[in-house]
Scaffold this active site. Structure first.
Site, short mmCIF file in Angstrom:
data_model
loop_
_atom_site.label_atom_id
_atom_site.label_comp_id
_atom_site.label_asym_id
_atom_site.label_seq_id
_atom_site.Cartn_x
_atom_site.Cartn_y
_atom_site.Cartn_z
N GLY A 117 2.78 9.52 -1.49
CA GLY A 117 3.44 8.39 -0.85
C GLY A 117 4.25 7.62 -1.88
O GLY A 117 5.47 7.70 -1.97
N CYS A 159 1.96 -21.72 0.49
CA CYS A 159 1.22 -22.81 -0.13
C CYS A 159 -0.09 -22.31 -0.69
O CYS A 159 -1.17 -22.68 -0.22
CB CYS A 159 1.02 -23.92 0.90
SG CYS A 159 0.78 -25.50 0.12
C1 LIG Z 1 -3.19 6.74 0.30
C2 LIG Z 1 -3.26 8.21 0.40
C3 LIG Z 1 -2.20 9.00 -0.03
C4 LIG Z 1 -0.98 8.43 -0.70
O1 LIG Z 1 -1.28 7.92 -1.94
P1 LIG Z 1 -0.07 7.52 -2.93
O2 LIG Z 1 -0.73 6.87 -4.07
O3 LIG Z 1 0.82 6.58 -2.16
O4 LIG Z 1 0.65 8.76 -3.27
C5 LIG Z 1 -2.28 10.35 0.15
N1 LIG Z 1 -3.36 10.91 0.74
C6 LIG Z 1 -4.41 10.19 1.16
C7 LIG Z 1 -5.56 10.86 1.77
C8 LIG Z 1 -4.40 8.82 1.00
O5 LIG Z 1 -5.44 8.10 1.40
#
Ligand SMILES: *Cc1c(COP(=O)(O)O)cnc(C)c1O
Length: 408
Positions: free
Chosen positions: A286, A359
Site C-alpha cells: 500500500g 483546538c
Molecule cells: C496494511 C496491510 C497492507 C499494506 O501495508 P503497507 O504498509 O501500506 O504496504 C498489506 N497487507 C495487509 C494484510 C495489511 O494489513
C-alpha cells in the site's frame, strides 16, 4: 531548529511555486475549489510501479492494498497498473466494485469478518485469506448454503517478524492469521471440503526500509510456506508474500533499495523446493505504491508569535493528516517533509511550527522547522500524504469536515 523529513523525488518548483505533474499547486487549489486539499500525482504512482516491476522477478505479481488509499480515481489507476487488490473489509469490496475492479483479482484479509462480509465476498468470487479456524467454518457454511464454491486461502501467523518494520504484523501472539503449527490441519480440511484452495497469505510487517531485512523475511516466508505445504501434503497454487516496503518519512530515512530486494528474491526463486515450483507469488503493498504520490495542501490562516516562537496556523490539521502530527503509530514525534508550497525555492529564513486549526496541542504538522517567511494566504505542503492520510484520519473531529482530494 528541528530537521524536516526528505521531500520525495518528482516534486519541483515552477516560478517559485510547487508543481505537481507540471501544474502549480495554486492552480490545483483553484480547480478543487479551495483548501485543504490532497493532491495525488499519477506520474509518481506510475513511476513507482514501473521501478518496482523493473526490480522484481517477472514471476512476482503486484497487488495494491486498498486500505492505504481507497480514493476511487486511485483505485481506477491501480486497476491499470497492478495484478490484484487486497482488501480488509466489505466496505473496501464495495468500493472496488464501484470502481469496476474484477472481484476475481481481489483477496480479503483482516480479522473479524462478519457473515455479511463473507457472504458478499464468496458470492463475488473474492479469495478469502482466513484469519481463524472459526472463520473457515463460517465461510464453508455460508458457501454451502449458497451453493457457491468458495476461494479460500489461509493467512499464516508466521513465527518470525520483519526486522526494523514500523508495524509488526507477525511473530508471537497476534490477532492476525492462524498460528503456523495449526495451518497444515486446516489446509487439509479446506482441500477436503471441495473449496477452491488458494494457498497461503503470510504478512510479517510493514514500513521497513532495509533491503536485507525485507529479503531475509521473504526467504523465511518461502521456507515457511514450503514447510507447511509439505507437512499438509497439499499443493500450493498461490502464495502471497506480504509486503514490507516502506517510504522515507523522517530526517535520515533512506529509500528501500528495491533493486537489491529484487535481486535477492530472484535468487530465492531460482532455488525453490519442488513443493513451490508451480506456485504463483505476489506481494501486496500500500504505502510504498501510493505514499509518495500525495501532497496535503493547507493554507496559512494566521501567523502568530507566542513567547518568541512563530506559529503558522493553517486551515488543515490532524483531522486529515493524523500521521504527520505523530499520532498514528509513532513513538517519538518527528517531522514529516513539510514546505511552504508558494515559496518552494526560497531559502530558509526562520524557525516556525506549522499547526492545524483544531483546538488540541496534538495538532502540529511541523515542529520548529526551518522555512522561508510565510504569511497569511501562503500554501503549506505536507509530503508523503498519499497513504494513510484522508481515510486514516479523524475527519469528523471538531466538525471540520473532510478534505478535498484530486488525482492529477
Ligand atoms: C496494511 C496491510 C497492507 C499494506 O501495508 P503497507 O504498509 O501500506 O504496504 C498489506 N497487507 C495487509 C494484510 C495489511 O494489513
Amino acid at each position: 531548529m528541528k530537521p524536516l523529513g526528505p521531500i520525495p523525488p518528482g516534486f519541483a518548483a515552477g516560478n517559485g511555486v510547487l508543481a505537481v505533474d507540471g501544474v502549480a499547486v495554486t492552480e490545483l487549489v483553484e480547480r478543487a475549489g479551495g483548501t485543504p486539499l490532497f493532491v495525488y500525482s499519477s506520474t509518481v504512482i506510475r513511476d513507482t510501479v514501473a521501478r518496482l516491476r523493473a526490480a522484481m522477478p517477472a514471476r512476482l505479481a503486484l497487488h495494491y492494498a486498498v486500505k492505504a488509499n481507497p480514493y476511487e480515481p486511485i483505485i481506477k489507476l491501480f486497476a491499470q497498473l497492478v495484478d490484484g487488490f487486497d482488501i480488509a473489509s466489505g466496505g473496501e469490496l464495495a468500493m472496488l466494485r464501484e470502481a469496476g475492479v474484477d472481484p476475481s483479482l481481489v483477496s480479503f484479509a483482516g480479522p473479524g469478518k462478519r457473515d455479511s462480509e463473507l457472504e458478499a465476498a464468496i458470492a463475488a468470487g473474492v479469495t478469502l485469506n482466513l484469519e481463524s479456524e472459526r472463520e473457515a467454518d463460517r465461510a464453508l457454511a455460508i458457501a454451502g448454503r449458497s451453493g457457491v464454491v468458495p476461494r479460500l486461502a489461509i493467512r499464516v501467523n508466521p513465527d518470525f517478524d520483519l526486522k526494523g518494520s514500523g508495524m509488526k504484523m507477525g511473530g508471537g501472539a497476534k490477532p492476525f492469521g492462524i498460528d503456523a503449527e495449526r495451518v497444515p490441519a486446516l489446509a487439509r480440511r479446506i482441500v477436503a471440503s471441495g473449496a477452491e484452495w488458494r494457498g497461503f497469505h503470510i504478512f510479517a510487517g510493514s514500513q521497513a526500509l532495509d533491503a536485507e531485512a525485507i529479503a531475509d523475511t521473504q526467504a523465511q516466508t518461502l521456507a515457511l510456506a514450503a514447510r507447511l505445504a509439505e507437512e499438509a501434503g497439499v499443493a500450493l497454487p498461490h502464495c502471497n508474500l506480504g509486503g514490507g516496503m516502506g517510504i522515507p518519512y523522517f530526517p535520515g530515512d533512506v529509500p528501500v533499495d528495491v533493486a537489491r530486494v529484487g535481486a535477492l528474491l530472484a535468487e530465492q526463486f531460482a532455488k525453490l523446493p519442488p513443493v513451490l515450483s508451480d506456485t504463483a507469488f505476489c506481494m501486496e503493498l500500500g504505502r510504498y505504491l501510493v505514499g509518495e504520490s500525495g501532497v496535503y495542501l493547507t493554507r496559512v490562516v494566521d501567523r502568530k508569535i507566542s513567547h518568541g516562537e512563530t506559529f503558522l496556523v493553517t486551515d488543515g490539521g490532524l483531522h486529515h493528516q493524523l500521521a504527520a502530527s505523530g499520532n498514528f503509530g509513532t513513538v517519538v514525534r518527528r517531522n514529516y517533509p513539510v514546505a511552504v508550497a508558494t515559496r518552494f525555492d526560497a531559502p530558509v529564513e526562520e524557525e516556525a511550527s506549522v499547526v492545524g486549526c483544531l483546538c488540541t496541542p496534538l495538532d502540529r504538522l511541523a515542529d520548529k522547522g526551518g522555512f522561508p517567511r510565510a504569511e497569511e494566504g501562503d500554501l503549506i505542503a505536507v509530503f508523503c500524504a498519499g497513504a494513510y492520510g484522508a481515510s486514516a484520519s479523524p475527519a469528523a473531529f471538531l466538525g471540520q469536515g473532510p478534505a478535498r482530494e484530486m488525482l492529477v
